[in-house]
Write a protein that holds these residues in place. Structure first.
Motif, PDB file in Angstrom:
ATOM      1  N   ALA A 626       0.822  -1.210   0.000  1.00  0.00           N
ATOM      2  CA  ALA A 626       0.000   0.000   0.000  1.00  0.00           C
ATOM      3  C   ALA A 626       0.856   1.259   0.000  1.00  0.00           C
ATOM      4  CB  ALA A 626      -0.929  -0.011   1.206  1.00  0.00           C
ATOM      5  N   ALA A 627       1.871   1.304   0.875  1.00  0.00           N
ATOM      6  CA  ALA A 627       2.693   2.509   0.974  1.00  0.00           C
ATOM      7  C   ALA A 627       3.481   2.748  -0.310  1.00  0.00           C
ATOM      8  CB  ALA A 627       3.649   2.389   2.162  1.00  0.00           C
ATOM      9  N   ALA A 628       4.064   1.673  -0.866  1.00  0.00           N
ATOM     10  CA  ALA A 628       4.863   1.828  -2.082  1.00  0.00           C
ATOM     11  C   ALA A 628       3.987   2.258  -3.251  1.00  0.00           C
ATOM     12  CB  ALA A 628       5.577   0.520  -2.404  1.00  0.00           C
ATOM     13  N   SER A 672      -5.256  -0.797  -8.591  1.00  0.00           N
ATOM     14  CA  SER A 672      -4.627  -1.792  -7.728  1.00  0.00           C
ATOM     15  C   SER A 672      -4.909  -1.491  -6.262  1.00  0.00           C
ATOM     16  CB  SER A 672      -3.118  -1.820  -7.978  1.00  0.00           C
ATOM     17  OG  SER A 672      -2.485  -2.730  -7.120  1.00  0.00           O
ATOM     18  N   LEU A 673      -4.801  -0.237  -5.876  1.00  0.00           N
ATOM     19  CA  LEU A 673      -5.090   0.129  -4.488  1.00  0.00           C
ATOM     20  C   LEU A 673      -6.552  -0.120  -4.136  1.00  0.00           C
ATOM     21  CD1 LEU A 673      -3.097   3.460  -4.122  1.00  0.00           C
ATOM     22  CD2 LEU A 673      -2.679   1.357  -2.866  1.00  0.00           C
ATOM     23  N   LEU A 674      -7.435   0.011  -5.111  1.00  0.00           N
ATOM     24  CA  LEU A 674      -8.854  -0.191  -4.850  1.00  0.00           C
ATOM     25  C   LEU A 674      -9.163  -1.629  -4.451  1.00  0.00           C
ATOM     26  CD1 LEU A 674     -11.538   1.346  -4.917  1.00  0.00           C
ATOM     27  CD2 LEU A 674     -11.804   0.627  -7.296  1.00  0.00           C
ATOM     28  N   ASN A 675      -8.308  -2.566  -4.829  1.00  0.00           N
ATOM     29  CA  ASN A 675      -8.516  -3.958  -4.431  1.00  0.00           C
ATOM     30  C   ASN A 675      -8.474  -4.130  -2.926  1.00  0.00           C
ATOM     31  OD1 ASN A 675      -8.604  -5.894  -6.899  1.00  0.00           O
ATOM     32  ND2 ASN A 675      -7.003  -4.436  -7.418  1.00  0.00           N
ATOM     33  N   PHE A 676      -7.758  -3.248  -2.229  1.00  0.00           N
ATOM     34  CA  PHE A 676      -7.697  -3.360  -0.780  1.00  0.00           C
ATOM     35  C   PHE A 676      -9.060  -3.131  -0.142  1.00  0.00           C
ATOM     36  CE2 PHE A 676      -3.254  -2.886  -1.679  1.00  0.00           C
ATOM     37  CZ  PHE A 676      -2.614  -3.548  -0.649  1.00  0.00           C
ATOM     38  N   GLN A 688      -4.883   4.429   5.353  1.00  0.00           N
ATOM     39  CA  GLN A 688      -3.562   4.853   5.813  1.00  0.00           C
ATOM     40  C   GLN A 688      -2.661   5.260   4.655  1.00  0.00           C
ATOM     41  OE1 GLN A 688      -2.075   1.603   8.147  1.00  0.00           O
ATOM     42  NE2 GLN A 688      -3.186   2.203   9.985  1.00  0.00           N
ATOM     43  N   SER A 689      -2.937   4.759   3.469  1.00  0.00           N
ATOM     44  CA  SER A 689      -2.109   5.131   2.317  1.00  0.00           C
ATOM     45  C   SER A 689      -2.346   6.568   1.881  1.00  0.00           C
ATOM     46  CB  SER A 689      -2.387   4.186   1.141  1.00  0.00           C
ATOM     47  OG  SER A 689      -3.674   4.439   0.596  1.00  0.00           O
ATOM     48  N   GLY A 690      -3.466   7.153   2.298  1.00  0.00           N
ATOM     49  CA  GLY A 690      -3.769   8.520   1.908  1.00  0.00           C
ATOM     50  C   GLY A 690      -4.411   8.644   0.545  1.00  0.00           C
ATOM     51  N   ALA A 691      -4.710   7.555  -0.099  1.00  0.00           N
ATOM     52  CA  ALA A 691      -5.253   7.603  -1.457  1.00  0.00           C
ATOM     53  C   ALA A 691      -6.693   7.110  -1.519  1.00  0.00           C
ATOM     54  CB  ALA A 691      -4.385   6.761  -2.390  1.00  0.00           C
ATOM     55  N   MET A 692      -7.381   7.016  -0.373  1.00  0.00           N
ATOM     56  CA  MET A 692      -8.742   6.495  -0.385  1.00  0.00           C
ATOM     57  C   MET A 692      -9.666   7.375  -1.223  1.00  0.00           C
ATOM     58  SD  MET A 692     -11.409   5.746   2.738  1.00  0.00           S
ATOM     59  CE  MET A 692     -10.745   4.131   3.162  1.00  0.00           C
ATOM     60  N   GLN A 693      -9.600   8.675  -1.048  1.00  0.00           N
ATOM     61  CA  GLN A 693     -10.496   9.552  -1.779  1.00  0.00           C
ATOM     62  C   GLN A 693     -10.271   9.447  -3.283  1.00  0.00           C
ATOM     63  OE1 GLN A 693     -13.091  11.691  -0.503  1.00  0.00           O
ATOM     64  NE2 GLN A 693     -13.474  11.392  -2.684  1.00  0.00           N
TER      65      GLN A 693
END
Length: 1298
Positions: A626-628, A672-676, A688-693
């Motif tokens: 997530a962070a990377a 890819s992040l949306l899969n989380f 926590q990644s800051g990219a939810m919005q």
């Protein structure tokens, strides 16, 4: 007879034959046609109405009328007898015989025969003249060979050829006859109906001569024969065409055997313009066209016909398989004509033909399979030995089409054809049973796994197809063909398990990845193009349960010299390496090349993190990305903003292309992040990644365009939206992205506006259900969005209702508060007039309110902000009529009944045996007449027997007396144990509790003592103490008077007091004061553990968003003793269990990492609910599938149950057992308790899923018949299997790296 009569009879005969066109067209031979004509009077009801028949009857009566009348007068008469008997039949037959022997009859038959013969001869003569004229026209080029519709339809269809003529044609087609004679015979044969030709006695001889003529060098003669065959294929039924096809196949087979053409090798080539090759190609082309078309109609014929066609095809293709000399085979020419094996694809499509194909391959023609596998094996070895996989490109000769093929080109076509054939065979279970196959290129037989490995090795080499036309390059690329086959395998569970989910296959796919990780030089011809294909196949495999399990748990990869690793671990390492290289890339070209490769593997890792087990295993390695990925996204986002705007006068292509590449890379990372967001713990990592919005906005943009979430996702956006809506951060992101607004607008459009302004053929039916089917999807979407109290608080807290004095008809709500204002809080005539469908829309709002009120925290918020109960009570007061005598009676309608249900649900608390919820339907009384003959439905004196009310409290009939439980015989043993002190007290207590609870219910006193003793023992044990509670001295205790309770907390206290009084657990005099003291002390105590935070989330305020239901539960368990309750809760706050069963204790707590506390997500959600989803998939797969199909998540209902301690869902005794089990048995038993409840509900959940009512059922209905003691064995089994990692992960909630 005159010429006019002859012409008239000829015209009537022609008209008659045209009339019976349909009957004659079905005749396979002249003999059959003759039989149809002889029996036409029996089969055709209109026979006597034809003009031709009427004319014949008229002539018969004119010639024989007098003779018949005279014979009838001669018959003896018996006036006494009127019945017709056997004697009369004899007399009639005798009279008829004398009439036929008369001279008049003889003259009539001779005259009629002569007339009919002349008429028929005239018809035949005109037919011959028409045929000659057409032949002359074709010779002069006035018509093409294909044109056959210019003549008379009668002459075309029914010119039957005689047997003698066919035998003469067969003699003329003998090989010893002159060419001109044979050509003339072929001209006549082409004009004859194929059915006549094939039904004649000399067909066998004629067929031999035709086949022999095909093998001769005369191209014109061969073309005429093929034209005859083509005409037969297009105009004859299958029983005819199969004879022609088999004959053509045998002839072609004989030609190949006789010519023995050499396969081109070296500098030699195959020139298809050579007459011999051209003739063979035409034959194969005609056969291939028939192969592709015959599947459309052979199912309507006996299976033996289809089997003969398939058998003859396989026999032809098997030719030359055992030859040691490399010769030109039929399969080579077929590969040139149909390189993608379209014919075989069609044959394998239907089960009817696929069964026969596979059976014949297994029994007679396995050599075809051996040849195809041999081609693939040799091609793979060729790819590995040399980089020159293809012949040199042709030199342009001014023509796009060449008639010369080299040996390499021909071999390449055969390889592509073999790949397509094997790809279709591998997809079917019976096809895989053909393996293993012995081939000459290998010592051991080739199994299914071996063949898949061979195919993957071909794909990894990424050969470029030899094709001048770039449009066909991908279609002829073996890499693309293998990729298509692997993709089709992934879509079939059984096929994927047998073919792909094997260790050698995964090792082959991962070989280039492992090589890159080890720093070796890639052996791939084009890594940038091949590795994304590998990632795509692995992503599709990871989308299946078996494939994901192999990736996560099977250590089948040798990474280092002796280090073995799982596939998931290696993929994550490789992906993180690519991300680091992309982040540190200096040049734009380098970064662009890396992003295409990196994007594929980032998507693959996202697929693995899309499930609870995947996220669990990958987190165990500490390699969650997530962070990377977020860092890469932030960099790409900033770079996309820095791309300069195109300037007029300069070429904007470079900047525009760079912007497009950057946007594509950004979307790949967001996807890819949306899969989380598919799992509870993943939602926390995404936040926590800051990219939810940004991820939610990206998802909404795809949702607006009606695009699929991803190519592997099957259930759309529902699960992700529901998972996000379980948290305040997710609800805020959905609101800011526009998703909530779009949902409200869609609902209003379906509810109030209806369909488009299209003219209706018939009026819409009046909805009979409270929620019309057109609005059901929007209703369930709103339920999913507002299921969690956190989302309700985020969307509604501090938001007043509009309550306007005037609403225009075009005013559409755009938010949840607007929806409540227009559909639920309908408290004025203005709001009623603003609705087109008042009853339907208001009922919809009340049903939504009923679902919202099932969450006690949501109900308290609505009541504290909007005074919702008073609005409903006022609505009931306005819905009464005055009767004689001053009595007032409620008007029974859909709205008042629904309102009454919601009021009872909000006013009373209790489990299935403690409160009675009124039904939503009127009662129908069935009355039978005294005779018992008829039954009618009548609404009797009490269609709705449940009393309505317009003020609190509700009538007592809605409250049930608590069930009395029998005394547990083992209760004294438990009481004695609680007063003892011995070593190993806790383990003994657990064993004794299981024993005692199984024997029956425990009294409230014993359970209260048990809870107090267990909490005291655990809090004093250093190994069990998890948190360090703050000091709560006398000074702090004295400051409790300054603590103010919020309106929500005050309303929650009222709910608790009503429940305790109904259960007879509290005394009415002191209970309110004691509960308020306890609430203030607990609030003061917990405030010492909270840290102030600045966050836009409303749930991150200092006040806990909701009521503290565990405190109220403990207060009732301890019979209202607030001091004792305070002591138990203070001791409980130091245990790990408190973080899960007591959400208020960890709200903004200093004991949690700051990033976790700022998220506003309690451990109850991202820990307990996460493991419920994880265990549910393995233990109760049907329930897990039901949740997925309903776009609902187990985590939503679990946090609903657990936050309010099962209030309104279980009876009070089971609520007490839930608290005691979690404290006594361990924090992980909270997960097992939810699993037990879901196991108990499994039959009902499956039934409700089919009715599309699962969400509403789970949230509104109490859990009937559930007892924790019945599922202790099940929970103990789960403990043995899962405690190691579930409890260890729960203990890691204080870690900063989650």
């Amino acid at each position: 007879m005159s010429c006019d009569d002859e012409e008239q009879l000829s015209a009537l005969l022609k008209q008659f034959l045209r009339t019976i066109d349909e009957q004659l067209s079905n005749a396979p031979s002249p003999q059959s046609a003759e039989g149809i004509l002889l029996h036409l009077e029996e089969t055709d009801k209109n026979f006597h109405n034809y003009d031709f028949v009427k004319t014949l009857r008229q002539r018969l009566e004119t010639s024989l009328g007098c003779v018949v009348d005279e014979e009838i007068r001669k018959l003896p008469r018996d006036d006494e007898q009127h019945a017709v008997g056997s004697g009369h039949d004899v007399l009639i037959h005798a009279a008829a015989g004398r009439s036929r022997a008369s001279p008049q009859y003889q003259n009539m038959t001779q005259s009629l025969r002569a007339t009919m013969t002349a008429a028929v001869d005239g018809l035949v003569r005109r037919f011959d003249e028409d045929q000659l004229r057409k032949e002359e026209e074709m010779q002069h080029g006035r018509y093409s060979d294909e044109c056959s519709d210019s003549g008379d339809s009668f002459n075309q269809c029914y010119a039957f050829i005689q047997q003698e003529q066919l035998q003469a044609l067969a003699e003329k087609l003998e090989s010893g006859q002159p060419k001109e004679v044979r050509r003339e015979a072929l001209q006549v044969l082409r004009c004859a109906p194929p059915s006549d030709v094939l039904s004649c006695d000399g067909w066998a001889r004629l067929r031999r001569n035709l086949c022999a003529a095909l093998s001769e060098p005369d191209a014109e003669l061969s073309d005429h024969i093929l034209q005859f065959f083509a005409k037969s294929f297009s105009s004859s039924p299958l029983n005819v065409t199969r004879e022609i096809y088999t004959s053509l196949a045998k002839s072609t087979e004989y030609t190949f055997l006789s010519l023995k053409l050499c396969f081109p090798s070296g500098a030699a080539s195959l020139d298809i313009s050579r007459p011999q090759i051209g003739t063979l190609l035409k034959q194969m082309r005609l056969m291939n066209d028939f192969q592709k078309e015959v599947t459309a109609f052979w199912i309507r014929h006996p299976e033996k016909y289809m089997e003969e066609i398939i058998e003859s095809t396989f026999s032809l293709l098997s030719l030359g398989g055992d030859s040691t000399e490399k010769v030109l085979e039929p399969s080579h020419l077929l590969a040139l004509l149909d390189v993608r094996a379209t014919w075989f694809t069609k044959w394998m499509h239907g089960s009817y033909s696929r069964t026969v194909v596979l059976r014949l391959l297994q029994s007679k023609h396995k050599c075809l399979m051996e040849a195809a596998v041999q081609q693939c094996v040799l091609y793979q070895e060729c790819c590995q030995r040399s980089t020159h996989l293809h012949p040199e490109e042709r030199q342009s000769s001014g023509s796009d089409v060449s008639a010369v093929y080299s040996g390499k080109e021909l071999q390449y076509a055969v390889v592509v054809h073999s790949l397509c054939v094997l790809g279709k065979i591998l997809l079917h279970a019976n096809g895989r049973k053909l393996f293993p196959i012995k081939v000459a290129a290998r010592e051991d037989p080739v199994s299914v796994t071996d063949l898949v490995v061979v195919l993957i090795n071909i794909m990894l080499q990424h050969p470029q197809p030899f094709c001048n036309d770039s449009q066909h390059a991908d279609a002829l690329c073996p890499s693309g063909l293998v990729m298509a086959t692997l993709t089709a395998m992934c879509e079939r569970t059984e096929c994927a398990d047998q073919c792909l989910h094997q260790t050698p296959v995964i090792q082959t796919l991962m070989a280039p990845v492992i090589q890159a990780l080890n720093g070796g030089q890639s052996k791939l011809k084009c890594p940038a193009a091949t590795l994304p294909q590998v990632a795509d196949v692995l992503a599709r495999m990871a989308n299946t349960d078996r494939g994901l399990a192999l990736f996560l748990y099977d250590k089948n990869l040798l990474v280092g010299h002796s280090e073995r690793s799982t596939t998931a671990h290696a993929l994550l390492r490789f992906t993180l390496t690519l991300l680091e290289r992309e982040l540190s890339a200096s040049g734009q070209d380098e970064a662009h090349s890396l992003r295409a490769l990196c994007g594929a593997f980032v998507s693959l890792c996202g697929r693995m993190c899309n499930s609870c087990e995947g996220l669990q295993v990958l987190r165990a390695y500490g390699l969650h990305k997530a962070a990377a990925a977020a860092a890469a996204w932030r960099k790409s986002s900033s770079l996309s903003e820095r791309i300069p705007t195109p300037v007029p006068g300069k070429n904007p292509a470079t900047s525009t292309q760079a912007l497009q590449h950057m946007l594509m890379w950004e979307e790949t990372l967001l996807d890819s992040l949306l899969n989380f967001a598919a799992t509870p713990k993943g939602v926390l990592l995404l936040q926590q990644s800051g990219a939810m919005q940004e991820c939610v906005s990206y998802m909404f943009s795809r949702f607006s365009k009606e695009l699929q979430v991803s190519r592997c996702e099957k259930f759309g956006y529902g699960v992700i939206v529901t998972q996000l809506a379980a948290t305040a951060a997710g609800a805020m992101a959905l609101q800011r992205s526009g998703f909530v607004r779009a949902l409200v607008l869609d609902l209003w459009s379906a509810l109030e506006c209806g369909s488009e302004d299209a003219r209706a053929v018939r009026p819409k039916p009046t909805p009979m259900e409270p929620i019309d089917r057109s609005c059901l999807k929007s209703f369930l979407s709103l339920v999913n969005l507002l299921s969690s109290s956190q989302s309700v608080w985020q969307l509604l807290s501090g938001q007043p209702l509009a309550n306007k004095s005037e609403y225009t008809l075009r005013e559409v709500p755009s938010s949840v508060p607007d929806l409540i204002d227009r559909l639920i809080a309908v408290n004025s005539a203005t709001k009623i007039r603003s609705l087109f469908h008042y009853e339907q829309s208001h009922t919809f709002g009340l049903r939504l309110l009923s679902v919202l009120c099932s969450s006690l925290d949501s109900f308290l918020l609505l009541e504290s902000q909007y005074n919702m109960c008073n609005v409903l009570l006022q609505g009931q007061r306005d819905n009464v009529i005055d009767q004689d005598g001053g009595n007032r009676r409620f008007i029974l309608d859909n709205i008042s009944v629904e309102r009454n249900h919601v009021l009872v649900r909000g006013a009373l608390v209790g489990g299935p045996s403690e409160r009675r919820l009124p039904p939503r339907a009127l009662r129908q009384v069935s009355l039978t007449s005294p005779e018992g003959k008829s039954t009618r439905l009548c609404r009797g004196d009490a269609p709705y027997p449940w009393p309505m009310f317009s003020s609190f409290p509700p009538p007592t009939c809605y409250t049930l007396d608590p069930p009395r439980s029998q005394q547990n015989p083992l209760e004294p043993e438990m009481m004695d144990f609680l007063t003892s002190t011995q070593e190993g007290w806790m383990e003994t207590c657990r064993r004794l509790y299981r024993k005692v609870v199984t024997a029956g219910h425990l009294s409230a006193t014993v359970l209260a003592d048990l809870l107090e003793k267990v909490v005291f023992h655990l809090s004093k044990c250093s190994t069990e103490r998890f948190f360090s509670p703050p000091e709560y001295n006398k000074e702090l205790e004295m400051s409790v008077d300054t603590v103010a309770l919020s309106p929500v907390e005050m309303l929650g206290m009222d709910v608790c007091l009503r429940y305790g009084l109904a259960l007879k657990l509290l005394s009415q005099e002191e209970a309110a004061g004691h509960l308020m003291l306890l609430m203030k002390h607990i609030k003061n105590f917990l405030s010492r553990r909270r840290v102030p935070m600045s966050s836009p989330l409303l749930t991150d305020q200092e006040e806990y968003p909701g009521h503290d239901w565990l405190t109220s539960t403990v207060f009732l368990m301890l019979s209202g003793d607030w001091r004792r309750s305070l002591r138990v809760l203070r001791n409980l706050s130091s245990l790990l269990t408190s973080a899960l069963i007591w959400p208020a204790s960890v709200h903004m707590s200093v004991d949690l990492p700051s990033r976790v506390a700022e998220s506003g997500m309690p451990p109850l959600y991202w820990c307990s609910a996460h493991y419920v989803e994880m265990l549910l998939k393995e233990q109760l797969p049907l329930v897990h599938a039901a949740f997925r199909m309903s776009a609902f998540t187990p985590s939503q209902i679990c946090i609903h149950w657990l936050t309010q301690c099962f209030w309104n869902f279980l009876d009070w005794p089971e609520i007490r057992h839930y608290v005691c089990i979690c404290v006594l048995m361990g924090a992980d038993y909270q997960v097992y308790a939810c699993m037990a409840v879901l196991k108990h509900l499994q039959p009902l959940l499956l039934q409700q899923t089919q009715a599309r009512n699962m969400q509403v059922f789970l949230k509104e209905e109490p859990i009937q018949g559930f007892r924790f003691c019945d599922y202790l064995d099940f929970m103990e089994l789960l403990e043995r299997r899962y405690r190691n990692f579930v409890l260890s992960d729960m203990k890691s909630i204080r870690n900063s790296d989650l």
